[in-house]
Design an enzyme around this catalytic site. Structure first.
Site, PDB file in Angstrom:
ATOM      1  N   HIS A  47       0.798  -1.311   0.001  1.00  0.00           N
ATOM      2  CA  HIS A  47      -0.088  -0.004  -0.187  1.00  0.00           C
ATOM      3  C   HIS A  47       0.846   1.233  -0.091  1.00  0.00           C
ATOM      4  O   HIS A  47       0.490   2.449   0.383  1.00  0.00           O
ATOM      5  CB  HIS A  47      -0.957   0.119   1.190  1.00  0.00           C
ATOM      6  CG  HIS A  47      -1.583  -1.325   1.322  1.00  0.00           C
ATOM      7  ND1 HIS A  47      -2.867  -1.458   0.948  1.00  0.00           N
ATOM      8  CD2 HIS A  47      -1.184  -2.336   2.233  1.00  0.00           C
ATOM      9  CE1 HIS A  47      -3.265  -2.666   1.481  1.00  0.00           C
ATOM     10  NE2 HIS A  47      -2.382  -3.039   2.107  1.00  0.00           N
ATOM     11  N   SER A  97      15.037  21.117 -16.813  1.00  0.00           N
ATOM     12  CA  SER A  97      13.981  21.756 -17.358  1.00  0.00           C
ATOM     13  C   SER A  97      14.321  22.990 -17.679  1.00  0.00           C
ATOM     14  O   SER A  97      15.295  23.636 -17.517  1.00  0.00           O
ATOM     15  CB  SER A  97      12.969  21.995 -15.689  1.00  0.00           C
ATOM     16  OG  SER A  97      12.257  23.213 -15.774  1.00  0.00           O
TER      17      SER A  97
END
Ligand code: ARG
Length: 461
Positions: A155, A276
């Site tokens: 999980h 970026s």
């Protein structure tokens, strides 16, 4: 005039010509098409269906065409519709009458079926070769990080400690299954449809065993109708590609998480990440993201072909010309993704301190604590409840299981003794998990040996 123009009085409409033509994408099967024709001509000559000298000159002509195509000297034409008619037209231009005998006892339906099988067969060989190299990278990383403790998750919550080596071997097992899936596909693909004709075989005494043998197939296909209308081999191939991409996509997701600032379990090499255009601090895992994204187009290919095939009656229908682009795109995508992914893994830097930090400072050894009590005779379910209370106490007092005092342990249960600290050390927790498949050092060594054994049978000499 078209090769099939005999019963037509009018030229094909220009739009139809473009619509119908597949040469823009099936030209890439030129080698398989020519090899298939060489085998067919050789067999026709051997069977006396055409004169042996004519067979020889056809084979010669076809070899010449192959050389010309490879030298870039050939311009394929839309007017000749597909690769099969382009090659046949070139042959007839070279040889005259002899070239016109090549198509005796054959149809484009069995021709395309054999070409496409050979093309997929070759792709499977190339892809499994790339997967073997990916496995080698995983094994190398696993060996290097066999003692690197990290949290294992369920999980996406820290669950129990494992090692990075153990983690890498999980993916190695997935990729091993992918390799065997491609091999299974190859096994069923290994039948030659040539000689099935348009759909009902031939009145000529073709030797289908001979063409199968010449083209490297185990045997001819068993039913002529099925031979020309079956694309199961392509569907199985696309299924194997899809499952492989699903694995790479899951792995990509982990890579992306691991190199986030929140995890920092790994750092990708500069050569395998990107920046970026606006944010100067960024180092992005574009490779992993693209692999995850390209998974979509490979699934798309599988769904395309399943959908193309779902409603067509026996035998060949022109719908089936739509079988190729999706398969070619999947081949190109997988062949691009696997090596770049392998190189990215090969060059990534693992950060054991960060993994250790994430594994400690929490309650990742809570199961081990319950196991400790169980080994001292407390029924596991009671031990589980006791440790749950202990965890609650830790959370309330800002502690971890390893930082509790002996008094705090004893207050909960007299069964706790000094050796609990040793039992709860992450190293012990990993090393005691010696069950088959577990993360203990010697168990991961066994897993590595098993994969190495699998690879040894497949590495090209
Ligand atoms: N270009 C066709 C294809 O890719 C070859 C087979 C055509 N057969 C036919 N009967 N029109 O499927």
């Amino acid at each position: 005039m078209k090769l099939w123009g005999g019963r037509f009085d009018k030229e094909t409409d220009a739009l139809v010509n473009d619509f119908n033509s597949s040469i823009s994408f099936d030209a890439r099967m030129y080698r398989q098409d020519i090899e298939g024709s060489i085998a067919h001509a050789a067999m026709l000559g051997e069977q006396g269906i055409i004169a042996p000298e004519e067979a020889a000159s056809i084979i010669d002509g076809l070899r010449g065409i192959l050389a010309d195509v490879e030298a870039g000297k050939v311009a394929f034409s839309e007017d000749n519709e597909d690769i099969h008619m382009n090659v046949e037209t070139f042959l007839t231009q070279r040889l005259g009458a002899a070239g016109k005998r090549l198509h005796t006892g054959r149809s484009r339906n069995d021709q395309v079926a054999v070409d496409f099988r050979m093309y997929v067969r070759q792709a499977i060989g190339e892809i499994t070769g790339l997967l073997v190299e990916l496995e080698q990278v995983l094994v190398r990383q696993a060996k290097g990080e066999i003692d690197t403790i990290m949290p294992g998750y369920t999980h996406l919550q820290r669950a129990q400690p494992v090692t990075f080596g153990h983690y890498m071997m999980a993916y190695a097992n997935m990729i091993r299954r992918d390799i065997t899936r491609f091999e299974d596909c190859l096994e069923r693909l290994d039948e030659c449809p040539l000689g099935a004709g348009a759909l009902a075989g031939s009145t000529h005494p073709l030797n289908r065993y001979r063409t199968a043998e010449l083209l490297g197939f185990a045997k001819p296909t068993d039913n002529s109708l099925d031979s020309v209308s079956d694309r199961d081999f392509a569907l199985e191939f696309l299924s194997a590609c899809s499952i492989l991409m699903m694995h790479l996509s899951r792995f990509s997701e982990e890579i992306i998480l691991w190199c986030s600032w929140e995890f920092q379990f790994i750092e990708l090499d500069d050569a395998y990440s990107t920046g970026s255009s606006i944010m100067p601090q960024k180092k992005n895992p574009d490779i992993a993201e693209l692999v995850r994204g390209k998974t979509g187009r490979v699934y798309g290919s599988l769904v395309t072909l399943l959908t193309v095939m779902k409603g067509i009656p026996l035998a060949y229908n022109k719908d089936m010309q739509e079988d190729k682009e999706c398969v070619f795109d999947a081949i190109d995508t997988v062949k691009m993704c696997v090596p770049v992914f392998a190189a990215m893994l090969d060059t990534m830097k693992v950060k054991p301190e960060r993994m250790a930090q994430a594994a400690s400072g929490g309650f990742i050894n809570a199961t081990d604590c319950a196991d400790y009590l169980a080994k001292k005779g407390v029924p596991f379910r009671d031990a589980y409840t006791l440790v749950g209370r202990l965890v609650n106490h830790c959370i309330a007092t800002g502690q971890t299981l390893d930082s509790l005092s002996m008094e705090e342990y004893k207050a909960l249960s007299p069964v706790f003794e000094q050796d609990v600290y040793q039992a709860l050390s992450l190293k012990t927790c990993v090393e005691q998990r010696r069950t088959v498949g577990g993360p203990a050092h010697e168990e991961v060594e066994r897993q590595i040996a098993a994969i190495e054994d699998f690879l040894a049978k497949r590495v090209k000499a």
